[in-house]
Structure formats: C-alpha cells, structure tokens
Design an enzyme around this catalytic site. Structure first.
Site, PDB file in Angstrom:
ATOM      1  N   SER A  19      11.583  -5.497 -20.676  1.00 51.83           N
ATOM      2  CA  SER A  19      11.251  -5.291 -22.085  1.00 51.83           C
ATOM      3  C   SER A  19      11.722  -6.476 -22.938  1.00 51.83           C
ATOM      4  O   SER A  19      11.046  -6.871 -23.885  1.00 51.83           O
ATOM      5  CB  SER A  19      11.854  -3.994 -22.599  1.00 51.83           C
ATOM      6  OG  SER A  19      13.233  -3.968 -22.344  1.00 51.83           O
ATOM      7  N   THR A  36      29.737  -5.367 -21.700  1.00 49.93           N
ATOM      8  CA  THR A  36      30.711  -6.085 -22.524  1.00 49.93           C
ATOM      9  C   THR A  36      30.046  -6.664 -23.769  1.00 49.93           C
ATOM     10  O   THR A  36      30.727  -6.962 -24.746  1.00 49.93           O
ATOM     11  CB  THR A  36      31.338  -7.236 -21.703  1.00 49.93           C
ATOM     12  OG1 THR A  36      30.299  -7.862 -20.953  1.00 49.93           O
ATOM     13  CG2 THR A  36      32.406  -6.713 -20.752  1.00 49.93           C
ATOM     14  N   ASP A  37      28.712  -6.813 -23.741  1.00 45.92           N
ATOM     15  CA  ASP A  37      28.068  -7.512 -24.877  1.00 45.92           C
ATOM     16  C   ASP A  37      28.245  -6.775 -26.206  1.00 45.92           C
ATOM     17  O   ASP A  37      28.651  -7.366 -27.201  1.00 45.92           O
ATOM     18  CB  ASP A  37      26.589  -7.872 -24.597  1.00 45.92           C
ATOM     19  CG  ASP A  37      25.665  -6.706 -24.290  1.00 45.92           C
ATOM     20  OD1 ASP A  37      26.154  -5.562 -24.161  1.00 45.92           O
ATOM     21  OD2 ASP A  37      24.437  -6.949 -24.185  1.00 45.92           O
ATOM     22  N   GLY A  49      11.449  -1.241 -15.527  1.00 48.91           N
ATOM     23  CA  GLY A  49      12.444  -0.215 -15.194  1.00 48.91           C
ATOM     24  C   GLY A  49      13.390  -0.615 -14.085  1.00 48.91           C
ATOM     25  O   GLY A  49      14.111   0.201 -13.537  1.00 48.91           O
ATOM     26  N   GLU A  72      14.797  -4.261 -31.159  1.00 47.53           N
ATOM     27  CA  GLU A  72      15.024  -3.260 -30.107  1.00 47.53           C
ATOM     28  C   GLU A  72      15.864  -2.083 -30.631  1.00 47.53           C
ATOM     29  O   GLU A  72      15.563  -0.922 -30.372  1.00 47.53           O
ATOM     30  CB  GLU A  72      15.742  -3.953 -28.953  1.00 47.53           C
ATOM     31  CG  GLU A  72      16.231  -3.021 -27.892  1.00 47.53           C
ATOM     32  CD  GLU A  72      15.709  -3.373 -26.530  1.00 47.53           C
ATOM     33  OE1 GLU A  72      14.912  -4.319 -26.410  1.00 47.53           O
ATOM     34  OE2 GLU A  72      16.104  -2.689 -25.581  1.00 47.53           O
ATOM     35  N   TYR A 104      23.493   5.370 -21.716  1.00 43.82           N
ATOM     36  CA  TYR A 104      23.832   4.070 -22.328  1.00 43.82           C
ATOM     37  C   TYR A 104      24.475   4.281 -23.701  1.00 43.82           C
ATOM     38  O   TYR A 104      25.538   3.742 -24.001  1.00 43.82           O
ATOM     39  CB  TYR A 104      22.567   3.212 -22.434  1.00 43.82           C
ATOM     40  CG  TYR A 104      22.839   1.791 -22.882  1.00 43.82           C
ATOM     41  CD1 TYR A 104      22.953   0.758 -21.955  1.00 43.82           C
ATOM     42  CD2 TYR A 104      22.987   1.478 -24.230  1.00 43.82           C
ATOM     43  CE1 TYR A 104      23.209  -0.548 -22.354  1.00 43.82           C
ATOM     44  CE2 TYR A 104      23.249   0.186 -24.646  1.00 43.82           C
ATOM     45  CZ  TYR A 104      23.346  -0.820 -23.703  1.00 43.82           C
ATOM     46  OH  TYR A 104      23.602  -2.104 -24.107  1.00 43.82           O
ATOM     47  N   ASP A 164      20.639  -9.702 -22.948  1.00 40.45           N
ATOM     48  CA  ASP A 164      19.386  -9.937 -22.230  1.00 40.45           C
ATOM     49  C   ASP A 164      18.479 -10.942 -22.947  1.00 40.45           C
ATOM     50  O   ASP A 164      17.913 -11.839 -22.330  1.00 40.45           O
ATOM     51  CB  ASP A 164      18.647  -8.607 -22.023  1.00 40.45           C
ATOM     52  CG  ASP A 164      19.512  -7.597 -21.286  1.00 40.45           C
ATOM     53  OD1 ASP A 164      20.449  -8.014 -20.598  1.00 40.45           O
ATOM     54  OD2 ASP A 164      19.256  -6.392 -21.420  1.00 40.45           O
TER      55      ASP A 164
HETATM   56  C1  GLA Z   1      21.243  -3.533 -20.854  1.00 40.20           C
HETATM   57  C2  GLA Z   1      21.333  -3.976 -22.300  1.00 40.20           C
HETATM   58  C3  GLA Z   1      22.300  -5.141 -22.483  1.00 40.20           C
HETATM   59  C4  GLA Z   1      23.636  -4.858 -21.823  1.00 40.20           C
HETATM   60  C5  GLA Z   1      23.436  -4.338 -20.401  1.00 40.20           C
HETATM   61  C6  GLA Z   1      24.731  -3.908 -19.774  1.00 40.20           C
HETATM   62  O1  GLA Z   1      20.651  -4.507 -20.073  1.00 40.20           O
HETATM   63  O2  GLA Z   1      20.065  -4.371 -22.769  1.00 40.20           O
HETATM   64  O3  GLA Z   1      22.457  -5.420 -23.850  1.00 40.20           O
HETATM   65  O4  GLA Z   1      24.408  -3.979 -22.593  1.00 40.20           O
HETATM   66  O5  GLA Z   1      22.546  -3.247 -20.356  1.00 40.20           O
HETATM   67  O6  GLA Z   1      25.559  -4.998 -19.573  1.00 40.20           O
END
Ligand code: GLA
Length: 398
Positions: A147, A45-46, A141, A179, A243, A191
């Site tokens: 990271s 959702t971010d 991982g 990033e 992703y 994160d």
């Molecule tokens: C990873 C990405 C985050 C987020 C999550 C899924 O952790 O770094 O920004 O998108 O996946 O919620």
C-alpha cells in the site's frame, strides 16, 4: 544493481503504457516507480519516534498518470484503475476531487485518492483531475508495504507533474497523513521513508524523531549472502485490531512514565514504574528493539553478519513474546529457517501475518526454502511464497 531498468521492469513499463492508452484513449504523461520494503530490524519503533533499518526491495508499484485538462469534461475527477485483477480492461474508480474526504473511497483506490487529498490540504497546492493506472508486483497483504508503494508512486508522480518541490521527508510525512487520516490506518513513517529514500545495496538507518536518515551498506555480496523473504500468505491489515492496540499500549506506557514517547526511555529498568505486566512488556520490546537497531548498524559497519543474525533472532523473540505480534506461521518460518542453517531470521513488518526474512548464505537458499516448505506442509499451512530480494533504489520516475 537496481531493478528499475531490468528487462522485466522495462517490459512492465511498456505494457503499462499500452494498457493506459487502451483504457483512457490518451498517453500517460509519465510513469513513476516506488518500491516495497523489507525491514531488516526496528519493528514498531517508528511511531515511538525510535530507530528503524529497512531497505527498498526489487518489487515495486508502477504508476502511469495523465492530468486531465481544464477543457475536458472530467477535469475535476480522479479516474483510478489498476491491473490487479486479471481482466483485460481494468475497472475505473471515479471520484470527484471535491468529494475527497476520509472514508469516501475504499479498497486499493483509497491510497492514491488519499495522496491527492493530503496534497490538497496544503496551502497553494491544487491537485485537479487525473487518470491513473497502477501495476504492482509487491504482493498484497504480505507485509512488504504494497500500500505504501502505491501511495509513494502517486506522490512522486504528482510532485513532479505539479512541480511541487517536496522533499522526500515531506513526502513521507504527507503519505503518512494520507494513510492515517484518509485511509484510517494508524501506521508510522517507516515504510514510506524506505520507499522514498533508500539507496541500492544499502539499508536506511532512520531516526524517526529527527527524521535524519543515513545509508548503511549491506555487506551481502562480499559475504555471499542474501535476504530471503518468506511470505506466509497469512494476510494482515493495519486498519483495525492489533496494530492500533499496540500503539495504544505504547501511548499508555509513555503517559505513565511521563515522557513524550518511548524513545526517551533508555533502559528496561526504567519500565518498572509500569504496573500492568502487558503494557510493561510492550514497552520493553520498544526499548530493547531500539537498542538492537543501533547494535545492528554497528555490526553491519564491520561486516559481522553472524552478529546481525543473532540480533535478528532476538528481535523475533521480542516480537513473539513481549510485543505479541507474531503468529504460528511466522514462528514456524523463522525456526525452520534457522534449523536449516540461516544466519538469522525474524518476522518483518507490522506482524499478525505477512512475511519473515532469513539471512542466508547463497548456497543455503535451496535448503532453507525446502525446510520451510516442508515445515509448512507438515503443519497444514498454505504453501509459502519464498523469494530472494535485492536492496533497491528508492522511488522516482521510471
Ligand atoms: C507497518 C507500519 C509501519 C511500522 C511497521 C512495524 O509496516 O506501516 O509504520 O509501524 O508496521 O514496524
């Protein structure tokens, strides 16, 4: 209680100081700490400018740094080393500051290098050479943001050393830029924010559109409950593949619906205008997940862990069936946790491997762990790494 001052962390800090001296022949100017995170709910959702509810965990990256002075030959160089390998003398990656460019550094060293690069994009900031040694106990991982812990520990260190006065939100944005643009992973802002802004014993309720953050107390201790992490040891990476494809589907959905982000969509009925069933399902996950975050905040506030548990599982089902980012190991971990009595369970993080979480009563930790191990063994998977986590304090000087 924060882990930042636990005897174990104090031991790691001392060890890091000594290793730094042995490696570089100087003492570090300081040591900074940045935690990994677990996301309680609000997945993918971010980058759709929605809601997330992560918390920092008691596993962290410690980074020791010394700025190289103008008089030293390596004044304009980054010397980057980590204790990741098991050798006594860590290998040093050397990069000239003026050679920093997207793609110029690979492997773990790309993360601290990316942060120096992103800071140097700012007017009036000139990060010069430094020596860095990192020690992290966030499993790589595992979907627990190893990271980002690395990036955040580097940015809080440089923010302090260079007296940049950057706010946590600004640092989150800059590490995201590092990033996205330097490392090349199209990730969102959750994160870094969790690592920077979390408060011990709380989850961080973040609105990724306004970047307003609220702490939400986690009623775990009073309910004799804990969060168990099950690292499936299926390693994932967000630099390529699934992703980015999910992110693209969301952008496609926004375009069809003519909104700037899926955050603008409030009901699933609005998604009927999307013809492609896959894109529609992806968007459905985002819309329903945003609502689940809001609902989770509400039920946490009244201490209703059973209701939290239900929402966690609904979130998992949505990621499994609509967003399609789970994998067999994660599904087995979630189902086995629930069958053994967990209050709720879901995969956490970006998906395609990594970890699941289970909300469990303290007295159930053993039973749930055993059940998951047995299920993995029967399915012929690697042995999972299972541990409890504490909601810890965000990054700072260690
Ligand atoms: C990873 C990405 C985050 C987020 C999550 C899924 O952790 O770094 O920004 O998108 O996946 O919620």
């Amino acid at each position: 209680m924060s882990n930042s001052k636990s005897p174990e962390t104090l031991g790691r800090i001392e060890n890091l100081r000594q290793k730094f001296f042995k490696l570089y022949g100087h003492h570090p100017e300081g040591i900074w700490r940045a935690p990994g995170r677990v996301n309680l709910i609000g997945e993918h959702t971010d980058y759709n400018l929605g809601y997330v509810l992560p918390f920092a965990i008691d596993k962290n990256a410690l980074v020791a740094i010394r700025r190289i002075s103008e008089r030293e030959p390596e004044a304009k160089q980054l010397n980057l080393a980590s204790t990741y390998g098991h050798s006594d003398i860590p290998e040093i990656t050397r990069v000239a500051v003026d050679q920093l460019a997207p793609g110029a550094v690979t492997g773990w060293a790309a993360y601290p290098a990316a942060v120096a690069w992103a800071l140097n994009q700012l007017d009036n900031v000139e990060i010069s050479g430094f020596e860095l040694l990192v020690d992290s106990d966030v499993p790589v991982g595992s979907g627990l943001s190893s990271s980002h812990a690395l990036e955040v520990s580097t940015i809080v260190a440089l923010n302090d050393l260079y007296e940049l006065g950057l706010s946590p939100t600004r640092m989150a944005q800059l590490t995201q830029q590092a990033e996205n643009d330097f490392v090349g992973a199209p990730t969102g802002i959750m994160d870094q924010s969790a690592s920077l802004m979390s408060k011990a014993q709380n989850a961080l309720f973040l609105d990724c559109r306004s970047m307003q953050a609220q702490t939400v107390p986690l009623p775990l201790a009073q309910n004799d409950a804990v969060v168990l992490v099950i690292d499936t040891r299926v390693e994932h990476s967000h630099v390529d593949g699934g992703y980015a494809a999910r992110r693209q589907s969301c952008e496609e959905a926004s375009e069809i619906l003519q909104v700037s982000s899926l955050r603008e969509i409030e009901t699933v009925a609005q998604l009927e205008a999307i013809e492609d069933p896959i894109v529609r399902r992806r968007a459905k996950h985002i819309v329903t997940e945003n609502q689940r975050v809001l609902d989770t905040v509400k039920v946490l506030k009244v201490g209703d862990l059973q209701a939290v548990g239900k929402l966690l599982y609904q979130s998992h089902v949505s990621m499994r069936d609509d967003y399609e980012i789970s994998c067999e190991e994660l599904d087995v971990a979630v189902e086995a946790s629930l069958e053994a009595g967990a209050i709720g369970a879901r995969m956490t993080g970006g998906g395609f491997g990594g970890s699941s979480i289970a909300l469990v009563k303290r007295e159930q930790i053993e039973a749930v762990s055993r059940a998951v191990r047995m299920a993995f063994d029967q399915a012929g998977y690697k042995e999972p790494n299972i541990f409890t986590v504490i909601a810890d304090e965000g990054a700072g000087r260690a």
